[in-house]
Scaffold this motif. Structure first.
Motif, PDB file in Angstrom:
ATOM      1  N   PHE A 262       2.751   1.955   9.814  1.00 43.63           N
ATOM      2  CA  PHE A 262       1.357   2.257   9.499  1.00 43.63           C
ATOM      3  C   PHE A 262       0.856   1.378   8.359  1.00 43.63           C
ATOM      4  CE2 PHE A 262      -1.576   4.594   6.747  1.00 43.63           C
ATOM      5  CZ  PHE A 262      -2.615   4.880   7.627  1.00 43.63           C
ATOM      6  N   LEU A 263       1.620   1.299   7.272  1.00 43.05           N
ATOM      7  CA  LEU A 263       1.199   0.507   6.112  1.00 43.05           C
ATOM      8  C   LEU A 263       1.206  -0.987   6.418  1.00 43.05           C
ATOM      9  CD1 LEU A 263       2.882   2.338   3.106  1.00 43.05           C
ATOM     10  CD2 LEU A 263       0.469   2.298   3.731  1.00 43.05           C
ATOM     11  N   ALA A 264       2.184  -1.439   7.222  1.00 41.99           N
ATOM     12  CA  ALA A 264       2.221  -2.858   7.588  1.00 41.99           C
ATOM     13  C   ALA A 264       0.992  -3.237   8.394  1.00 41.99           C
ATOM     14  CB  ALA A 264       3.495  -3.160   8.376  1.00 41.99           C
ATOM     15  N   LEU A 265       0.608  -2.380   9.346  1.00 41.19           N
ATOM     16  CA  LEU A 265      -0.595  -2.650  10.136  1.00 41.19           C
ATOM     17  C   LEU A 265      -1.841  -2.603   9.259  1.00 41.19           C
ATOM     18  CD1 LEU A 265      -1.952  -3.171  12.836  1.00 41.19           C
ATOM     19  CD2 LEU A 265      -1.873  -0.703  13.288  1.00 41.19           C
ATOM     20  N   LEU A 266      -1.894  -1.639   8.361  1.00 44.99           N
ATOM     21  CA  LEU A 266      -3.027  -1.534   7.443  1.00 44.99           C
ATOM     22  C   LEU A 266      -3.139  -2.776   6.570  1.00 44.99           C
ATOM     23  CD1 LEU A 266      -5.202   0.586   6.599  1.00 44.99           C
ATOM     24  CD2 LEU A 266      -3.611   1.309   4.816  1.00 44.99           C
ATOM     25  N   HIS A 267      -2.001  -3.241   6.044  1.00 37.35           N
ATOM     26  CA  HIS A 267      -1.997  -4.435   5.199  1.00 37.35           C
ATOM     27  C   HIS A 267      -2.413  -5.667   6.001  1.00 37.35           C
ATOM     28  CE1 HIS A 267      -0.748  -7.182   2.019  1.00 37.35           C
ATOM     29  NE2 HIS A 267      -0.084  -7.867   2.933  1.00 37.35           N
ATOM     30  N   TRP A 268      -1.927  -5.796   7.237  1.00 35.99           N
ATOM     31  CA  TRP A 268      -2.274  -6.959   8.062  1.00 35.99           C
ATOM     32  C   TRP A 268      -3.761  -6.984   8.371  1.00 35.99           C
ATOM     33  CZ3 TRP A 268      -4.451  -7.680  12.863  1.00 35.99           C
ATOM     34  CH2 TRP A 268      -4.396  -8.976  13.368  1.00 35.99           C
TER      35      TRP A 268
ATOM     36  N   GLY B 138      -7.843   5.608  -0.366  1.00 32.71           N
ATOM     37  CA  GLY B 138      -6.479   5.127  -0.247  1.00 32.71           C
ATOM     38  C   GLY B 138      -5.780   5.646   0.999  1.00 32.71           C
ATOM     39  N   PRO B 139      -4.558   5.186   1.252  1.00 34.45           N
ATOM     40  CA  PRO B 139      -3.840   5.563   2.475  1.00 34.45           C
ATOM     41  C   PRO B 139      -2.955   6.793   2.337  1.00 34.45           C
ATOM     42  CG  PRO B 139      -2.666   3.809   1.356  1.00 34.45           C
ATOM     43  CD  PRO B 139      -3.881   4.112   0.516  1.00 34.45           C
ATOM     44  N   GLU B 140      -2.922   7.435   1.159  1.00 34.91           N
ATOM     45  CA  GLU B 140      -1.945   8.505   0.951  1.00 34.91           C
ATOM     46  C   GLU B 140      -2.216   9.737   1.804  1.00 34.91           C
ATOM     47  OE1 GLU B 140      -5.046   8.779  -2.314  1.00 34.91           O
ATOM     48  OE2 GLU B 140      -3.891   7.205  -1.301  1.00 34.91           O
ATOM     49  N   ALA B 141      -3.484  10.111   1.999  1.00 33.50           N
ATOM     50  CA  ALA B 141      -3.787  11.287   2.821  1.00 33.50           C
ATOM     51  C   ALA B 141      -3.409  11.071   4.287  1.00 33.50           C
ATOM     52  CB  ALA B 141      -5.256  11.676   2.674  1.00 33.50           C
ATOM     53  N   PRO B 142      -3.795   9.944   4.911  1.00 35.25           N
ATOM     54  CA  PRO B 142      -3.334   9.716   6.290  1.00 35.25           C
ATOM     55  C   PRO B 142      -1.807   9.651   6.404  1.00 35.25           C
ATOM     56  CG  PRO B 142      -5.131   8.224   5.756  1.00 35.25           C
ATOM     57  CD  PRO B 142      -4.753   8.911   4.487  1.00 35.25           C
ATOM     58  N   LEU B 143      -1.152   9.082   5.395  1.00 36.66           N
ATOM     59  CA  LEU B 143       0.308   9.038   5.427  1.00 36.66           C
ATOM     60  C   LEU B 143       0.907  10.442   5.427  1.00 36.66           C
ATOM     61  CD1 LEU B 143       1.500   6.137   3.079  1.00 36.66           C
ATOM     62  CD2 LEU B 143       2.017   6.453   5.501  1.00 36.66           C
TER      63      LEU B 143
ATOM     64  N   ALA C 237       6.456  14.318   2.509  1.00 37.59           N
ATOM     65  CA  ALA C 237       7.142  13.685   1.380  1.00 37.59           C
ATOM     66  C   ALA C 237       7.809  12.386   1.805  1.00 37.59           C
ATOM     67  CB  ALA C 237       8.172  14.644   0.790  1.00 37.59           C
ATOM     68  N   GLY C 238       8.461  12.403   2.971  1.00 39.20           N
ATOM     69  CA  GLY C 238       9.117  11.189   3.439  1.00 39.20           C
ATOM     70  C   GLY C 238       8.141  10.061   3.700  1.00 39.20           C
ATOM     71  N   ALA C 239       6.936  10.394   4.183  1.00 42.05           N
ATOM     72  CA  ALA C 239       5.952   9.355   4.476  1.00 42.05           C
ATOM     73  C   ALA C 239       5.284   8.838   3.215  1.00 42.05           C
ATOM     74  CB  ALA C 239       4.896   9.898   5.442  1.00 42.05           C
ATOM     75  N   VAL C 240       4.879   9.729   2.334  1.00 40.24           N
ATOM     76  CA  VAL C 240       4.115   9.310   1.162  1.00 40.24           C
ATOM     77  C   VAL C 240       4.993   8.600   0.137  1.00 40.24           C
ATOM     78  CG1 VAL C 240       4.313  11.331  -0.377  1.00 40.24           C
ATOM     79  CG2 VAL C 240       2.135  10.109  -0.189  1.00 40.24           C
ATOM     80  N   ALA C 241       6.321   8.768   0.245  1.00 37.38           N
ATOM     81  CA  ALA C 241       7.228   8.036  -0.650  1.00 37.38           C
ATOM     82  C   ALA C 241       7.063   6.540  -0.485  1.00 37.38           C
ATOM     83  CB  ALA C 241       8.680   8.438  -0.376  1.00 37.38           C
ATOM     84  N   VAL C 242       6.644   6.110   0.691  1.00 37.61           N
ATOM     85  CA  VAL C 242       6.491   4.681   0.956  1.00 37.61           C
ATOM     86  C   VAL C 242       5.399   4.079   0.078  1.00 37.61           C
ATOM     87  CG1 VAL C 242       6.016   2.968   2.733  1.00 37.61           C
ATOM     88  CG2 VAL C 242       7.252   5.060   3.312  1.00 37.61           C
ATOM     89  N   ILE C 243       4.263   4.744  -0.009  1.00 39.44           N
ATOM     90  CA  ILE C 243       3.145   4.193  -0.772  1.00 39.44           C
ATOM     91  C   ILE C 243       3.331   4.385  -2.271  1.00 39.44           C
ATOM     92  CG2 ILE C 243       1.724   6.280  -0.671  1.00 39.44           C
ATOM     93  CD1 ILE C 243       0.506   2.634  -0.368  1.00 39.44           C
ATOM     94  N   PHE C 244       3.991   5.476  -2.669  1.00 39.60           N
ATOM     95  CA  PHE C 244       4.231   5.696  -4.092  1.00 39.60           C
ATOM     96  C   PHE C 244       5.373   4.835  -4.617  1.00 39.60           C
ATOM     97  CE2 PHE C 244       2.338  10.222  -3.968  1.00 39.60           C
ATOM     98  CZ  PHE C 244       1.090   9.691  -4.183  1.00 39.60           C
TER      99      PHE C 244
ATOM    100  N   LEU D 250     -16.248  10.170   4.416  1.00 38.75           N
ATOM    101  CA  LEU D 250     -15.299   9.354   5.167  1.00 38.75           C
ATOM    102  C   LEU D 250     -13.913   9.972   5.107  1.00 38.75           C
ATOM    103  CD1 LEU D 250     -16.733   5.923   3.974  1.00 38.75           C
ATOM    104  CD2 LEU D 250     -17.161   7.080   6.154  1.00 38.75           C
ATOM    105  N   ARG D 251     -12.889   9.254   5.472  1.00 41.24           N
ATOM    106  CA  ARG D 251     -11.537   9.805   5.530  1.00 41.24           C
ATOM    107  C   ARG D 251     -10.552   8.860   4.843  1.00 41.24           C
ATOM    108  NH1 ARG D 251     -14.440  13.284   6.565  1.00 41.24           N
ATOM    109  NH2 ARG D 251     -14.347  14.801   8.302  1.00 41.24           N
ATOM    110  N   GLY D 252      -9.636   9.447   4.072  1.00 40.46           N
ATOM    111  CA  GLY D 252      -8.638   8.691   3.325  1.00 40.46           C
ATOM    112  C   GLY D 252      -8.161   9.509   2.145  1.00 40.46           C
ATOM    113  N   GLY D 253      -7.454   8.853   1.236  1.00 41.76           N
ATOM    114  CA  GLY D 253      -6.912   9.540   0.074  1.00 41.76           C
ATOM    115  C   GLY D 253      -7.700   9.242  -1.187  1.00 41.76           C
ATOM    116  N   PRO D 254      -7.738  10.186  -2.152  1.00 45.94           N
ATOM    117  CA  PRO D 254      -8.552  10.008  -3.350  1.00 45.94           C
ATOM    118  C   PRO D 254      -7.840   9.357  -4.526  1.00 45.94           C
ATOM    119  CG  PRO D 254      -7.733  12.248  -3.280  1.00 45.94           C
ATOM    120  CD  PRO D 254      -7.194  11.556  -2.047  1.00 45.94           C
TER     121      PRO D 254
END
Length: 436
Positions: free
Chosen positions: A38-44, A125-130, A162-169, A340-344
């Motif tokens: 997810f993050l790789a696609l978002l970054h690309w 930010g991407p944390e809420a979708p993650l 927790a497992g998903a959001v650890a990636v962005i944090f 809109l949708r995303g993290g704060p």
């Protein structure tokens, strides 16, 4: 009554809690891989829209008008997710972050709103979708063993988040504490939740830290390149931290208040308000570029990748540009939160850092302490999860800057208390007015 319920909670799960831990360990790796994808696609997508295409077409620097077509496309995709797909595109960011498990049927809407809006300039930010992706995948992966709506489902959903959001944090510890503090505010029993979260985030982190000769998958985490943080703060740094945190708490509350004014309209006309929000964001970015001569991209996106701009010699904004950046990005952030949708979290971190840079011109206030205080205060004011905010900023500053911990903790406490006091009249009036 509450104490009796709490005391009986371990008996209800009984021996199944060990099975929950085993499932949390099993889902950590696939969820982390999904989060990486997810993050790789978002970054690309972000790089393609804001760097790759402008360079290919010889638009260097990015012109002031460039955000308009992309934000309008992004707004249309978010509006489609909100109005046409189950789950309405995910959690509304002005309400904070939700630790509740996400239904698998809601994941397409969450992904469309995130991948359609975030890389195209939405100031979130991407944390809420993650978190939603992690919780939803946990439900899918464990559906054969967990009872729908049962206590195991909530625990596994939290561990998946927790497992998903650890990636962005960039840290499984931050993710586990973040989820733990979130579910605590939601009323779940914290001691029961922490072990699955720690296990899922810890095992999932192996995907990125590596194991043995395997170095792991590369990820981009928060960083502050070029920032020289002193080993310990001076007295002036401590004294300036208090008014800075107070000002940030007031400023964040104004952003939140503006967003709250838009929520009723967004509930009635979600598609129209989503398109209005991206239009306001595009205008704000264009005005910033025309008034300062800088890139409009600085007003857009989460700000996660733009923190280095604030500390880089030769390209950091001057005082006038910083004021304009705070005004225009703050406005775009407010309308994005409501419609809109995303993290704060990450736009708040960026705005806090920018305000810290602006305030670092005060007598005796160093750049490093000012940015640390600004980021900590803004994070604590927008969530508010004080322990998570403090831990996130301390780790963001790096292992060699532990001397800034007193600055971070003071800023977090002052901003958190100030935000609660400022917000109290609205909360007290809620039962009488029927509003949240």
């Amino acid at each position: 009554m509450a104490e009796g319920t709490e005391a009986q909670a371990p008996e209800r799960l009984g021996g199944r809690y060990v099975r929950v831990l085993g499932l949390a360990a099993l889902i950590g790796v696939p969820i982390s891989v999904a989060a990486f994808a997810f993050l790789a696609l978002l970054h690309w997508l972000t790089h393609f829209v804001w760097e790759g295409l402008p360079e290919h077409w010889g638009l260097d620097p990015v012109p002031w008008w460039w955000p308009f077509p992309w934000l309008l496309i992004g707004g249309a995709l978010v509006a489609l997710a909100i109005t046409k797909l189950p789950g309405h595109g995910g959690h509304v960011p002005i309400d904070g972050l939700s630790a509740e498990p996400v239904q698998p049927s809601h994941l397409p809407g969450v992904l469309l709103a995130a991948l359609g809006g975030l890389p195209l300039g939405v100031v979130l930010g991407p944390e809420a979708p993650l978190m939603a992706v992690g919780g939803g995948l946990a439900t899918i992966l464990t559906s054969r063993w967990a009872v729908k709506g049962g206590p195991e489902n909530a625990l596994l959903g939290a561990s998946g988040s927790a497992g998903a959001v650890a990636v962005i944090f960039g840290s499984p510890l931050v993710a586990a504490v973040f989820i733990l503090e979130s579910v605590g505010r939601a009323g779940l029993r914290q001691t029961r939740v922490v072990l699955p979260c720690l296990l899922s985030a810890g095992i999932g982190a192996l995907v990125f830290t590596g194991l043995g000769d395997w170095t792991g998958l590369p990820i981009t985490t928060l960083a502050l390149p070029g920032l020289n943080v002193p080993a310990r703060p001076d007295l002036a740094d401590l004294l300036w931290t208090i008014p800075l945190a107070l000002l940030i708490a007031v400023g964040v509350r104004q952003i939140h208040h503006l967003g709250r004014l838009l929520v009723p309209h967004a509930n009635r006309r979600p598609a129209l308000m989503a398109m209005g929000a991206v239009t306001v964001t595009a205008v704000a970015a264009a005005l910033y570029a025309l008034l300062t001569g800088r890139s409009p991209v600085e007003v857009l996106l989460s700000g996660q990748d733009g923190l280095g701009t604030l500390t880089s010699e030769g390209i950091a904004p001057g005082s006038w540009a910083l004021v304009a950046l705070l005004v225009f990005k703050g406005l775009a952030y407010a309308v994005s939160l409501a419609t809109l949708r995303g993290g704060p979290i990450f736009p708040a971190v960026f705005l806090g850092a920018a305000f810290g840079v602006l305030m670092s011109g005060l007598p005796g206030f160093g750049l490093g302490p000012a940015m640390a205080a600004g980021m900590a205060a803004a994070t604590a004011a927008i969530l508010p999860l004080p322990v998570s905010a403090a831990l996130l900023i301390v780790l963001l500053l790096g292992t060699e800057s532990t001397g800034m911990a007193p600055i971070v903790l003071i800023a977090v406490v002052v901003a958190f208390v100030a935000e609660q006091l400022i917000d109290r009249p609205r909360k007290d009036a809620a039962p009488a007015t029927g509003t949240a």
